[in-house]
Scaffold this motif. Structure first.
Motif, PDB file in Angstrom:
ATOM      1  N   TYR A   1       0.874  -1.187   0.000  1.00 24.58           N
ATOM      2  CA  TYR A   1       0.000   0.000   0.000  1.00 24.58           C
ATOM      3  C   TYR A   1       0.901   1.223   0.000  1.00 24.58           C
ATOM      4  N   ALA A   2       0.633   2.167  -0.920  1.00 29.25           N
ATOM      5  CA  ALA A   2       1.440   3.387  -1.043  1.00 29.25           C
ATOM      6  C   ALA A   2       0.584   4.590  -0.644  1.00 29.25           C
ATOM      7  N   VAL A   3       0.984   5.287   0.430  1.00 26.88           N
ATOM      8  CA  VAL A   3       0.254   6.460   0.934  1.00 26.88           C
ATOM      9  C   VAL A   3       1.154   7.682   0.727  1.00 26.88           C
ATOM     10  N   GLY A   4       0.707   8.605  -0.144  1.00 27.67           N
ATOM     11  CA  GLY A   4       1.469   9.806  -0.414  1.00 27.67           C
ATOM     12  C   GLY A   4       0.853  11.016   0.263  1.00 27.67           C
ATOM     13  N   VAL A   5       1.715  11.900   0.754  1.00 23.39           N
ATOM     14  CA  VAL A   5       1.252  13.098   1.455  1.00 23.39           C
ATOM     15  C   VAL A   5       1.892  14.316   0.789  1.00 23.39           C
ATOM     16  N   ALA A   6       1.042  15.326   0.531  1.00 22.51           N
ATOM     17  CA  ALA A   6       1.502  16.637   0.050  1.00 22.51           C
ATOM     18  C   ALA A   6       2.299  16.514  -1.237  1.00 22.51           C
ATOM     19  N   ARG A   7       3.632  16.539  -1.158  1.00 23.12           N
ATOM     20  CA  ARG A   7       4.486  16.629  -2.327  1.00 23.12           C
ATOM     21  C   ARG A   7       4.751  15.276  -2.998  1.00 23.12           C
ATOM     22  N   ALA A   8       4.114  14.235  -2.563  1.00 16.35           N
ATOM     23  CA  ALA A   8       4.364  12.894  -3.117  1.00 16.35           C
ATOM     24  C   ALA A   8       3.992  12.838  -4.591  1.00 16.35           C
ATOM     25  N   ASP A   9       4.731  11.962  -5.340  1.00 14.04           N
ATOM     26  CA  ASP A   9       4.547  11.825  -6.786  1.00 14.04           C
ATOM     27  C   ASP A   9       3.631  10.631  -7.070  1.00 14.04           C
ATOM     28  N   MET A  10       2.484  10.903  -7.716  1.00 12.22           N
ATOM     29  CA  MET A  10       1.493   9.848  -7.979  1.00 12.22           C
ATOM     30  C   MET A  10       2.081   8.744  -8.856  1.00 12.22           C
ATOM     31  N   THR A  11       2.911   9.094  -9.817  1.00 14.07           N
ATOM     32  CA  THR A  11       3.504   8.070 -10.699  1.00 14.07           C
ATOM     33  C   THR A  11       4.354   7.096  -9.887  1.00 14.07           C
ATOM     34  N   SER A  12       5.105   7.658  -8.940  1.00 18.17           N
ATOM     35  CA  SER A  12       5.934   6.794  -8.102  1.00 18.17           C
ATOM     36  C   SER A  12       5.082   5.925  -7.193  1.00 18.17           C
ATOM     37  N   LEU A  13       3.984   6.513  -6.677  1.00 20.41           N
ATOM     38  CA  LEU A  13       3.094   5.727  -5.808  1.00 20.41           C
ATOM     39  C   LEU A  13       2.511   4.544  -6.565  1.00 20.41           C
ATOM     40  N   ARG A  14       2.084   4.751  -7.796  1.00 24.30           N
ATOM     41  CA  ARG A  14       1.488   3.679  -8.594  1.00 24.30           C
ATOM     42  C   ARG A  14       2.556   2.627  -8.973  1.00 24.30           C
TER      43      ARG A  14
END
Length: 662
Positions: free
Chosen positions: A169-182
């Motif tokens: 599970y990838a949880v990104g906050v604020a400046r996180a990159d959606m491509t990297s999360l996926r």
């Protein structure tokens, strides 16, 4: 490392909502999601401000508070990363929630870069291992919380982790990159990827999974009434049946599917129904074939308990016995009796009828041969048709033969060979001293002595057998009793014997003779045949070992022992070796050149009338001898008188014939 996926695992991240949207769960409100190995991978790079890290710390504690923590339930580990990776505690470190919360509160941020790929590889290779507390066959779940773009590659290592069964599970906050999360998260992305604007809102991503994870299970908490299986769904349930059953119209009870009754089978004889399935069976007297469908008649004969003498014939529900050709079945229905045509007189053989079941063949008596008609017989010349083995001449008799010898020789006990005397078969082993004191030239005289002894014997496989042993400090068998079968072979082998030299171990030689030379393995004939066993010891000096034990044992074993001594041989030792009476079995000379004289006098009970040491020489003037001589003389005179009377009668007849002619 486990390779099981937890369906939405069970989207553990959504548990944070229980803190913000619901009252805090007590022990009885814990979500019973089953055993899970869960690892938090938290970003502690310098971009995460202190108050944001505290929010992340509280986020983890709130999720843990909703789980059933324990070594046999949910295990949790925490790893933080920035430019490096550090494990705060592993899956096996804490068994209770209190100690786990204490461990989270003691975490100190690293405050460096963002090496997310490095952190994922650490979790894959170190956190989810048996050494770190990972359990086999238990789902592995990793929750990655980050606030920025990774400074290294994450796609490949995340794919490798997912291949090994880790649900991410990838949880990104604020400046996180959606491509990297996926790139990091497990599919489907809508269940495993979350992006919020700030750490204060991190709890919001779990709201949509709250009811799915911790909602009421109606199958467990209500009286559903399902006969077989209750399947729960959010806010509802449905009844299902086991395989082979169908759900009735009431939606709860089940009825077995009878394929036999519906004719949906391919059994040849009998269909046996079971819910949703069937098996085939056969009528009495038949068995089911390997295809489990068709039937074959049972072969009762194959059970092996029919007791038929010859042949068992299977029939339906039983069997009967049958005899081979040439036999008849008796009244017991099992036993077969041979038809004996010879005994019943149903043959035309001239001499011998040989019966076989239902047939016969003819043969002839000994000395006759079967003619071409296979019925009549003709007298045969045995001397020309068999291997008679006569040494000199074979003489035919009706149906047999016998052997004869030339004048001056006697037929031996084997009925075939000829000799100058009627020899007694013996097994003879000679022990010759090959010690250093004998010297080479004298050893050659010893070998000639041995050959003189052999010349006095009738050597053959069935007659006398000879073995030779040489001894000094050790013992060596030159040839055994079954090595040679003719005097010529033995004498040639004797002349090839090499002189050993060294010591004089006569006792050791006697032991070897007793235990080896007179064994059946080396050619001695069985004791049951009563073939005399004779041992001859030739020595020129005192033995360097004790001879008493084995000299005694040899004589106790029935071996007739002769002792021949030369030169420095000790008379006491020779007498101890020799059999009783010692005077007839003990010989001595001072010089090797005289041993040939001993050989001439030593006949070893082969021709007793020639043996000076074997027979008693009677006094011709003794009374007993005079009586024997008188009886023999009177017998001869009677024979001469009878012959003279016959000649007188014949002369009278001739005289009368002459007178009548005048």
């Amino acid at each position: 490392m486990g390779k099981f996926r937890a369906p939405c695992l069970f989207v553990l991240l959504s548990l944070a909502v229980l803190v913000t949207a619901r009252p805090k769960a007590g022990p009885e409100q814990k979500c019973k999601s089953g055993p899970v190995d869960l690892v938090f991978l938290i970003d502690s790079s310098r971009s995460v401000r202190p108050h944001e890290f505290e929010t992340m710390r509280k986020f983890m504690i709130d999720i843990l508070d909703t789980l059933d923590i324990g070594l046999n339930a949910t295990r949790v580990g925490v790893v933080q990363y920035s430019s490096q990776v550090r494990s705060e505690f592993s899956l096996k470190t804490h068994a209770k929630l209190d100690s786990m919360v204490k461990g989270i509160n003691q975490i100190i941020p690293l405050a460096q870069g963002t090496m997310t790929g490095l952190a994922i590889r650490y979790v894959m290779n170190e956190a989810f291992t048996a050494a770190a507390g990972d359990r086999p066959k238990v789902p592995n779940v990793a929750v990655i919380v980050t606030d920025g773009r990774p400074q290294d590659r994450v796609a490949e290592v995340a794919a490798e982790a997912r291949e090994k069964g880790i649900e991410i599970y990838a949880v990104g906050v604020a400046r996180a990159d959606m491509t990297s999360l996926r790139a990091m998260a497990s599919p489907p992305f809508e269940d495993h990827v979350f992006l919020v604007e700030s750490f204060d809102l991190i709890h919001q991503f779990g709201l949509q999974f709250q009811d799915k994870l911790c909602g009421m299970d109606l199958c467990l908490e209500s009286d559903h009434g399902c006969e077989h299986i209750c399947e729960s769904s959010p806010g509802s349930y449905q009844c299902l049946c086991l395989p082979g059953y169908t759900l009735n119209e009431d939606g709860k009870t089940c009825t077995a599917i009878d394929l036999c009754a519906e004719g949906k089978h391919n059994c040849e004889q009998i269909c046996v129904s079971s819910p949703g399935s069937f098996t085939c069976d056969c009528n009495k007297g038949y068995k089911l074939n390997d295809d489990k469908r068709s039937c074959s008649m049972i072969d009762f004969c194959s059970f092996g308990n029919h007791s038929c003498d010859h042949e068992c014939v299977s029939v339906l529900n039983g069997y009967h016995c049958r005899c081979n050709q040439g036999f008849r079945l008796l009244d017991d229905g099992k036993t077969c009796q041979a038809i004996d045509l010879c005994a019943e007189g149903k043959h035309d053989c001239e001499q011998i009828c040989i019966s076989a079941p239902g047939v016969f063949s003819c043969d002839c008596n000994k000395g006759f041969k079967l003619n071409q008609d296979k019925k009549t017989c003709t007298n045969m010349d045995m001397c020309n048709t068999v291997e008679h083995g006569c040494e000199h001449q074979c003489v035919n008799t009706p149906g047999s033969y016998y052997c004869v010898c030339p004048e001056g020789q006697l037929l031996q006990e084997d009925g075939k060979s000829c000799g100058t005397c009627k020899s007694a078969n013996i097994d003879l082993v000679l022990l010759i001293d090959g010690s250093k004191s004998v010297r080479p030239q004298n050893f050659e005289l010893v070998k000639k002595f041995v050959n003189q002894v052999v010349d006095s014997l009738d050597v053959s496989a069935h007659g006398t057998r000879v073995g030779l042993v040489q001894y000094s400090s050790r013992v060596r068998t030159e040839f055994s009793l079954n090595t040679f079968h003719t005097a010529e072979e033995i004498k040639a082998a004797v002349m090839k014997v090499d002189y050993m030299e060294k010591g004089t171990m006569t006792g050791l030689a006697l032991k070897h003779m007793l235990e080896n030379s007179f064994s059946e393995a080396e050619g001695a004939r069985p004791a049951s045949r009563n073939i005399p066993r004779v041992g001859l010891v030739f020595t020129d000096g005192r033995s360097q070992d004790d001879i008493t034990e084995y000299a005694k044992k040899a004589k106790e074993a029935g071996i007739t022992m002769y002792a021949v001594g030369v030169g420095k041989a000790v008379e006491d030792e020779l007498r101890e070796i020799a059999s009783d009476p010692v005077e007839k079995h003990f010989y001595y000379t001072t010089d090797f050149s005289a041993i040939s004289t001993i050989a001439e006098n030593l006949k070893l009970n082969v021709c007793p009338e020639e043996s000076l040491g074997e027979i008693e020489v009677k006094d011709p003037c003794a009374c007993e001898s005079l009586v024997e001589f008188q009886q023999a003389t009177m017998s001869s005179l009677e024979q001469i008188t009878q012959k003279l009377a016959g000649m007188t009668v014949r002369l009278e007849q001739l005289e009368n014939q002459l007178l009548s002619r005048k």
